[in-house]
Design an enzyme around this catalytic site. Sequence first.
Site, PDB file in Angstrom:
ATOM      1  CG  ASP A  85      -1.855   1.159   1.611  1.00  0.00           C
ATOM      2  OD1 ASP A  85      -2.447   1.263   0.395  1.00  0.00           O
ATOM      3  OD2 ASP A  85      -1.769   1.865   2.884  1.00  0.00           O
ATOM      4  CG  LEU A  86       1.039   5.813  -2.188  1.00  0.00           C
ATOM      5  CD1 LEU A  86       3.041   5.735  -2.703  1.00  0.00           C
ATOM      6  CD2 LEU A  86       1.129   6.807  -2.650  1.00  0.00           C
ATOM      7  CG  ASP A  87      -1.915   7.284   0.818  1.00  0.00           C
ATOM      8  OD1 ASP A  87      -0.405   8.429   0.738  1.00  0.00           O
ATOM      9  OD2 ASP A  87      -2.882   7.528   0.109  1.00  0.00           O
TER      10      ASP A  87
ATOM     11  CB  THR B 205       0.938  10.918   2.419  1.00  0.00           C
ATOM     12  OG1 THR B 205       0.512   9.212   2.094  1.00  0.00           O
ATOM     13  CG2 THR B 205       1.990  11.311   1.055  1.00  0.00           C
TER      14      THR B 205
ATOM     15  CE  LYS C 125      -4.368   5.796   9.536  1.00  0.00           C
ATOM     16  NZ  LYS C 125      -3.646   5.266  10.399  1.00  0.00           N
TER      17      LYS C 125
ATOM     18  CB  SER D 169      -1.803   2.771  -3.445  1.00  0.00           C
ATOM     19  OG  SER D 169      -2.534   4.289  -3.231  1.00  0.00           O
ATOM     20  CB  ALA D 170      -7.406   3.815  -2.250  1.00  0.00           C
ATOM     21  CB  SER D 171      -3.819   7.626  -3.592  1.00  0.00           C
ATOM     22  OG  SER D 171      -3.412   8.670  -3.994  1.00  0.00           O
TER      23      SER D 171
ATOM     24  CG  ASN E 203      -3.952  12.428  -5.206  1.00  0.00           C
ATOM     25  OD1 ASN E 203      -3.827  13.408  -6.766  1.00  0.00           O
ATOM     26  ND2 ASN E 203      -3.865  12.664  -4.437  1.00  0.00           N
TER      27      ASN E 203
ATOM     28  CE  LYS F 238      -6.047  -0.741  -1.294  1.00  0.00           C
ATOM     29  NZ  LYS F 238      -4.341   0.044  -0.262  1.00  0.00           N
TER      30      LYS F 238
ATOM     31  CD  GLU G  86      -3.839  -1.650   3.101  1.00  0.00           C
ATOM     32  OE1 GLU G  86      -3.653  -0.439   3.905  1.00  0.00           O
ATOM     33  OE2 GLU G  86      -3.157  -1.246   1.953  1.00  0.00           O
ATOM     34  CG  ASP G  87      -2.075   2.304   6.045  1.00  0.00           C
ATOM     35  OD1 ASP G  87      -2.103   2.107   5.411  1.00  0.00           O
ATOM     36  OD2 ASP G  87      -2.161   3.570   6.915  1.00  0.00           O
TER      37      ASP G  87
HETATM   38  C1  BG6 Z   1      -5.855   6.098   0.307  1.00  0.00           C
HETATM   39  C2  BG6 Z   1      -5.350   6.766   1.550  1.00  0.00           C
HETATM   40  O1  BG6 Z   1      -4.576   5.379  -0.247  1.00  0.00           O
HETATM   41  O2  BG6 Z   1      -5.599   6.753  -0.829  1.00  0.00           O
HETATM   42  C3  BG6 Z   1      -7.263   7.383   1.989  1.00  0.00           C
HETATM   43  O3  BG6 Z   1      -5.491   6.252   2.499  1.00  0.00           O
HETATM   44  C4  BG6 Z   1      -7.726   8.157   0.449  1.00  0.00           C
HETATM   45  O4  BG6 Z   1      -7.007   7.308   3.284  1.00  0.00           O
HETATM   46  C5  BG6 Z   1      -7.561   7.051  -0.405  1.00  0.00           C
HETATM   47  O5  BG6 Z   1      -8.774   8.704   0.572  1.00  0.00           O
HETATM   48  C6  BG6 Z   1      -7.271   8.120  -2.239  1.00  0.00           C
HETATM   49  O6  BG6 Z   1      -6.748   9.067  -2.052  1.00  0.00           O
HETATM   50  P1  BG6 Z   1      -6.667  10.348  -3.221  1.00  0.00           P
HETATM   51  O7  BG6 Z   1      -5.563  10.452  -3.054  1.00  0.00           O
HETATM   52  O8  BG6 Z   1      -6.972   9.336  -4.668  1.00  0.00           O
HETATM   53  O9  BG6 Z   1      -7.825  11.082  -2.436  1.00  0.00           O
HETATM   54 MG    MG Z   2      -2.379   3.238   3.286  1.00  0.00          MG
END
Ligand code: BG6
Ligand code: MG
Length: 218
Positions: free
Chosen positions: A8-10, A16, A44, A113-115, A117, A144, A168-169
């Site tokens: 996982d990233l964040d 972050t 999270k 990662s779900a992000s 970014n 997730k 994973e956190d």
């Molecule tokens: C996850 C984070 O990795 O990504 C969440 O744990 C976050 O807190 C999610 O909301 C989505 O990220 P982003 O960068 O697309 O808003």
């Molecule tokens: Mg995370």
Amino acid sequence: NKRGFIFDLDGVIVDTARYHYLAWKRLADSLGISFGETENEQLKGVSRVRSLEKILDWGNVELSKDRFNELLDIKNKDYLAYIERMDQDEILPDVLRVLSFLKQNEQPIALGSASKNARTILKEVDLLDVFDVVIDGTNVSKAKPDPEVFLKAAEGLGQVPENCIVFEDSVAGIRAANAGSMLSIGIGDASVLNEASYVFKDFTEIPTEFFSKLISER
Ligand code: BG6
Ligand code: MG
């Protein structure tokens, strides 16, 4: 012997998670919705859209679609302002030791990662090239705890899920790894991540032998 290592990233690779927290808290405060560590834990690993839905639910607030999207945008801009100032110092302790050990041992490495970014952040901390596969919020339709993100990462690495190990956190992420029949390793508080196969406070607590053992196990 090769396994699939999925990170996982964040909150696992980079620090972050606290920026997500600060940005969501500011947004919740502006709506008069109380938001603390307990609420944050539940966000999270959760997608941006789902996170805002949850916050609005907690505050019993209903919004138009336009206003909802506007708030998503505000949160992300706020978050990106933190990200812009980021550098390699924000890679979490011993992450580089672990990644380079896995590289030396020719282990396949993926990001899950779900992000949306994720790539921006990896570039910022100069880690994009380390990952053989990057699956992020732009590649998945199910968030997730659905295992989609990790299954896609495993597939990208050419590994069966049972051969993969997920770091994973978040509770949602541990559930996703378990649902995908992968070995789940929690990074954080053992009482929160109690569904994980193993939990470590951070990577400094994981001895290199633990990784050697994982590699030789299958
Ligand atoms: C996850 C984070 O990795 O990504 C969440 O744990 C976050 O807190 C999610 O909301 C989505 O990220 P982003 O960068 O697309 O808003
Ligand atoms: Mg995370």
